[in-house]
Motif scaffolding. Structure first.
Motif, PDB file in Angstrom:
ATOM      1  N   LEU A 144      18.898  53.519 -26.968  1.00 21.76           N
ATOM      2  CA  LEU A 144      19.286  52.544 -25.954  1.00 21.76           C
ATOM      3  C   LEU A 144      19.535  53.165 -24.593  1.00 21.76           C
ATOM      4  O   LEU A 144      19.161  52.598 -23.574  1.00 21.76           O
ATOM      5  N   TYR A 175      25.796  51.231 -34.650  1.00 19.83           N
ATOM      6  CA  TYR A 175      25.392  52.073 -33.529  1.00 19.83           C
ATOM      7  C   TYR A 175      25.688  53.532 -33.861  1.00 19.83           C
ATOM      8  O   TYR A 175      26.482  53.823 -34.758  1.00 19.83           O
ATOM      9  N   TYR A 209      22.244  54.976 -29.819  1.00 18.79           N
ATOM     10  CA  TYR A 209      21.205  54.350 -30.630  1.00 18.79           C
ATOM     11  C   TYR A 209      21.761  53.106 -31.313  1.00 18.79           C
ATOM     12  O   TYR A 209      22.932  53.070 -31.687  1.00 18.79           O
ATOM     13  N   ARG A 210      20.901  52.105 -31.501  1.00 16.63           N
ATOM     14  CA  ARG A 210      21.200  50.970 -32.374  1.00 16.63           C
ATOM     15  C   ARG A 210      20.461  51.245 -33.677  1.00 16.63           C
ATOM     16  O   ARG A 210      19.291  51.625 -33.665  1.00 16.63           O
ATOM     17  N   GLY A 225      26.562  44.998 -34.897  1.00 13.74           N
ATOM     18  CA  GLY A 225      25.622  45.847 -35.624  1.00 13.74           C
ATOM     19  C   GLY A 225      26.143  47.260 -35.760  1.00 13.74           C
ATOM     20  O   GLY A 225      27.310  47.546 -35.489  1.00 13.74           O
TER      21      GLY A 225
END
Length: 120
Positions: free
Chosen positions: A38, A64, A27-28, A62
């Motif tokens: 994702l 994650y 996941y982001r 970012g």
């Protein structure tokens, strides 16, 4: 490979082997709002993903999260586990500061403990 990429693998610390057949969700996590799913992979016989989970332009700086579904793996190995299992899903949240680098996030897991680190 140009740009950065993200890989993972899982080692079964209870048996001293790679953990094959484990579901891993990536996941982001945006600054606000819901996590963005994702991809989902299943680890191969060596406990690794067959290809990078993210690479190139899809891999950005970012936050994650990898969700390692180890409870079903240990149940399938025939271990007598309590219900509910102590560690069904292990979430590892990590930050990517430089998406031009290789980030490797391994998991060493047993039914009652785990550890991780930034690998190479």
């Amino acid at each position: 490979m140009s740009g950065g990429w993200l890989t993972t693998h899982i080692l079964d610390a209870a048996h001293g082997t790679p953990a094959a057949g484990v579901r891993v969700d990536l996941y982001r996590l945006p600054a606000a709002g819901e996590p963005e799913h994702l991809t989902t992979i299943e680890t191969n016989a060596d406990g690794r993903s067959d290809v990078p989970l993210l690479k190139g332009g899809d891999f950005t700086a970012g936050i994650y999260q990898l969700d390692f579904h180890i409870g079903p793996y240990f149940e399938a190995r025939g271990l007598a586990l309590a219900e509910p299992v102590f560690l069904g899903v292990v979430p590892i949240r990590f930050g990517v500061a430089d998406a031009g680098q290789h980030y490797h996030v391994p998991l060493l897991a047993a039914p009652f403990s785990y550890s991780t680190y930034r690998g190479s």
